[in-house]
Scaffold this motif. Structure first.
Motif, PDB file in Angstrom:
ATOM      1  N   GLU A 117       0.722  -1.380  -0.144  1.00  0.00           N
ATOM      2  CA  GLU A 117      -0.410   0.275   0.475  1.00  0.00           C
ATOM      3  C   GLU A 117       0.843   1.350   0.011  1.00  0.00           C
ATOM      4  N   HIS A 118       1.063   1.468  -1.411  1.00  0.00           N
ATOM      5  CA  HIS A 118       2.386   2.840  -1.632  1.00  0.00           C
ATOM      6  C   HIS A 118       1.644   3.314  -2.205  1.00  0.00           C
ATOM      7  N   SER A 119       1.696   5.401  -2.150  1.00  0.00           N
ATOM      8  CA  SER A 119       1.580   6.124  -3.386  1.00  0.00           C
ATOM      9  C   SER A 119       2.018   6.156  -4.084  1.00  0.00           C
ATOM     10  N   ASN A 120       3.078   5.236  -4.604  1.00  0.00           N
ATOM     11  CA  ASN A 120       3.337   4.954  -5.935  1.00  0.00           C
ATOM     12  C   ASN A 120       3.795   6.152  -6.767  1.00  0.00           C
ATOM     13  N   SER A 121       4.120   7.595  -5.451  1.00  0.00           N
ATOM     14  CA  SER A 121       4.640   8.229  -6.944  1.00  0.00           C
ATOM     15  C   SER A 121       6.516   8.385  -7.227  1.00  0.00           C
ATOM     16  N   ALA A 122       6.816   8.598  -8.088  1.00  0.00           N
ATOM     17  CA  ALA A 122       8.535   8.150  -8.393  1.00  0.00           C
ATOM     18  C   ALA A 122       8.426   9.931  -9.072  1.00  0.00           C
ATOM     19  N   SER A 123       9.760   9.964  -8.745  1.00  0.00           N
ATOM     20  CA  SER A 123      10.708  11.396  -9.986  1.00  0.00           C
ATOM     21  C   SER A 123      11.280  11.000 -10.957  1.00  0.00           C
ATOM     22  N   GLY A 124      10.022  10.728 -12.070  1.00  0.00           N
ATOM     23  CA  GLY A 124      10.634  10.211 -13.383  1.00  0.00           C
ATOM     24  C   GLY A 124      12.500  10.852 -13.715  1.00  0.00           C
ATOM     25  N   PRO A 125      12.324  11.608 -13.597  1.00  0.00           N
ATOM     26  CA  PRO A 125      14.052  12.575 -13.783  1.00  0.00           C
ATOM     27  C   PRO A 125      15.254  11.671 -12.866  1.00  0.00           C
ATOM     28  N   ASP A 126      14.912  11.502 -12.079  1.00  0.00           N
ATOM     29  CA  ASP A 126      15.705  10.880 -11.242  1.00  0.00           C
ATOM     30  C   ASP A 126      15.760   9.019 -11.789  1.00  0.00           C
ATOM     31  N   TYR A 127      14.800   8.963 -12.148  1.00  0.00           N
ATOM     32  CA  TYR A 127      14.557   7.177 -12.781  1.00  0.00           C
ATOM     33  C   TYR A 127      15.213   7.250 -13.690  1.00  0.00           C
ATOM     34  N   PHE A 128      14.816   8.014 -14.941  1.00  0.00           N
ATOM     35  CA  PHE A 128      15.357   7.982 -15.569  1.00  0.00           C
ATOM     36  C   PHE A 128      17.404   8.521 -15.556  1.00  0.00           C
ATOM     37  N   GLY A 129      17.553   8.465 -14.764  1.00  0.00           N
ATOM     38  CA  GLY A 129      18.566   9.003 -14.889  1.00  0.00           C
ATOM     39  C   GLY A 129      18.981  11.096 -15.598  1.00  0.00           C
ATOM     40  N   LEU A 130      18.092  11.898 -15.671  1.00  0.00           N
ATOM     41  CA  LEU A 130      17.720  12.853 -16.389  1.00  0.00           C
ATOM     42  C   LEU A 130      18.658  13.832 -15.036  1.00  0.00           C
ATOM     43  N   SER A 131      18.304  13.998 -13.750  1.00  0.00           N
ATOM     44  CA  SER A 131      18.475  15.042 -12.570  1.00  0.00           C
ATOM     45  C   SER A 131      20.128  14.360 -12.250  1.00  0.00           C
ATOM     46  N   GLN A 132      20.971  13.261 -12.874  1.00  0.00           N
ATOM     47  CA  GLN A 132      22.651  12.788 -12.385  1.00  0.00           C
ATOM     48  C   GLN A 132      23.179  14.108 -12.909  1.00  0.00           C
ATOM     49  N   PRO A 133      24.375  14.684 -12.251  1.00  0.00           N
ATOM     50  CA  PRO A 133      24.724  16.008 -12.475  1.00  0.00           C
ATOM     51  C   PRO A 133      25.582  15.626 -13.281  1.00  0.00           C
ATOM     52  N   THR A 134      26.435  14.495 -13.324  1.00  0.00           N
ATOM     53  CA  THR A 134      27.089  13.554 -14.570  1.00  0.00           C
ATOM     54  C   THR A 134      26.113  13.573 -15.904  1.00  0.00           C
ATOM     55  N   ILE A 135      25.654  13.449 -15.607  1.00  0.00           N
ATOM     56  CA  ILE A 135      24.725  12.703 -17.202  1.00  0.00           C
ATOM     57  C   ILE A 135      24.499  14.228 -17.463  1.00  0.00           C
ATOM     58  N   ILE A 136      23.532  15.654 -16.851  1.00  0.00           N
ATOM     59  CA  ILE A 136      23.207  16.595 -17.433  1.00  0.00           C
ATOM     60  C   ILE A 136      24.464  17.201 -17.953  1.00  0.00           C
ATOM     61  N   ASN A 137      25.984  17.535 -17.403  1.00  0.00           N
ATOM     62  CA  ASN A 137      26.688  17.432 -17.897  1.00  0.00           C
ATOM     63  C   ASN A 137      26.681  17.491 -19.541  1.00  0.00           C
ATOM     64  N   LEU A 138      27.210  16.442 -19.480  1.00  0.00           N
ATOM     65  CA  LEU A 138      27.418  15.632 -20.947  1.00  0.00           C
ATOM     66  C   LEU A 138      26.329  15.706 -22.032  1.00  0.00           C
ATOM     67  N   ILE A 139      24.912  15.952 -21.598  1.00  0.00           N
ATOM     68  CA  ILE A 139      23.663  16.222 -22.366  1.00  0.00           C
ATOM     69  C   ILE A 139      24.139  18.074 -22.301  1.00  0.00           C
ATOM     70  N   GLN A 140      24.355  18.348 -21.727  1.00  0.00           N
ATOM     71  CA  GLN A 140      25.008  19.962 -22.046  1.00  0.00           C
ATOM     72  C   GLN A 140      25.866  20.235 -23.044  1.00  0.00           C
ATOM     73  N   GLY A 141      26.785  19.623 -23.286  1.00  0.00           N
ATOM     74  CA  GLY A 141      27.882  19.152 -24.059  1.00  0.00           C
ATOM     75  C   GLY A 141      27.603  18.858 -25.386  1.00  0.00           C
ATOM     76  N   LEU A 142      26.314  18.181 -25.894  1.00  0.00           N
ATOM     77  CA  LEU A 142      26.022  17.443 -27.072  1.00  0.00           C
ATOM     78  C   LEU A 142      25.435  19.038 -27.548  1.00  0.00           C
ATOM     79  N   PRO A 143      26.110  18.385 -29.435  1.00  0.00           N
ATOM     80  CA  PRO A 143      25.868  19.736 -29.787  1.00  0.00           C
ATOM     81  C   PRO A 143      23.922  20.440 -30.516  1.00  0.00           C
ATOM     82  N   ASN A 144      23.370  21.096 -30.486  1.00  0.00           N
ATOM     83  CA  ASN A 144      22.686  22.174 -30.224  1.00  0.00           C
ATOM     84  C   ASN A 144      22.492  22.469 -29.244  1.00  0.00           C
TER      85      ASN A 144
END
Length: 233
Positions: A117-144
């Motif tokens: 019996e959980h509320s089942n809420s999730a932080s999508g960016p965390d689960y996808f890895g979009l909020s992970q600092p190293t990943i953010i930095n790598l995305i910022q370095g992509l073309p465009n």
């Protein structure tokens, strides 16, 4: 602006990050490609087409198992969609309008299978890895990335080798804390019901999980055509 610490990632002769790479409980498999089309970024995140990560989580069909889930950002005629595929049920992907919508559906199914019996809420960016600092930095370095006009760039610096010299025991402890924090966060009240608009995926008893299901044909997924180069808005 706060400067965040990131992990030093090995690069090939062309300067591209060597993937896959393990970052905590997230494995980064592909950074994808940035589209300047509408909807593929906001002030907090950039959503590259083909961005892919994987991680472990409870199975939605076998209460005794923990399996690998692969999260991918895909392009559709309606903009980016967020897909999650379980390794033990690959023919039934979950595709939602947001990362939170996709992963909340996973949590609902996994918890229901175990009578939790959980509320089942999730932080999508965390689960996808979009909020992970190293990943953010790598995305910022992509073309465009510089063409993502709404996005607010963040500042990072590589952690010193001394700080990065962590024993395997400590790394396991860090991952355990991440999982513990994640479980605690998942049990918080779910704030935005609009995030639960799941577009496709036959997870167990989807209707009883109050997820909105509509027809979605993966064969209709098409690459986004970037018309910015021709002067079109």
């Amino acid at each position: 602006m706060k400067i965040r610490k990131i992990q030093d990632i090995g690069r090939d002769k062309e300067g591209h990050p060597q993937l896959p790479v393990q970052l905590g409980i997230i494995t980064l498999e592909s950074l994808g490609e940035i589209s300047t089309a509408s909807g593929f970024h906001n002030d907090r995140y950039i959503y590259p087409i083909g961005f892919t990560t994987s991680r472990q989580y409870l199975s939605m069909i076998d209460a005794e198992k923990t399996v690998t889930y692969r999260s991918t950002i895909i392009s559709t005629p309606d903009g980016p969609k967020f897909q999650v595929v379980a390794e033990d049920d690959p023919t039934h992907p979950i595709i939602a309008q947001s990362a939170t919508g996709a992963w909340t559906a996973v949590l609902r199914a996994a918890n229901k299978l175990r009578n939790k019996e959980h509320s089942n809420s999730a932080s999508g960016p965390d689960y996808f890895g979009l909020s992970q600092p190293t990943i953010i930095n790598l995305i910022q370095g992509l073309p465009n990335a510089d063409k993502c006009t709404q996005y607010t760039f963040q500042k990072f610096e590589i952690a010193s080798k001394k700080a990065d010299r962590t024993t395997n025991k400590t790394k396991k402890a860090i991952r355990a804390r991440e999982l513990s924090s994640e479980e605690a966060r998942d049990n918080k009240p779910f704030a935005d019901p609009m995030e639960m608009s799941v577009l496709e995926g036959n997870i167990p008893n989807m209707e009883s999980l109050n997820a909105k299901v509509i027809d979605f044909n993966p064969n209709q997924i098409q690459p986004v055509v970037d018309n910015s180069a021709s002067g079109m808005n």
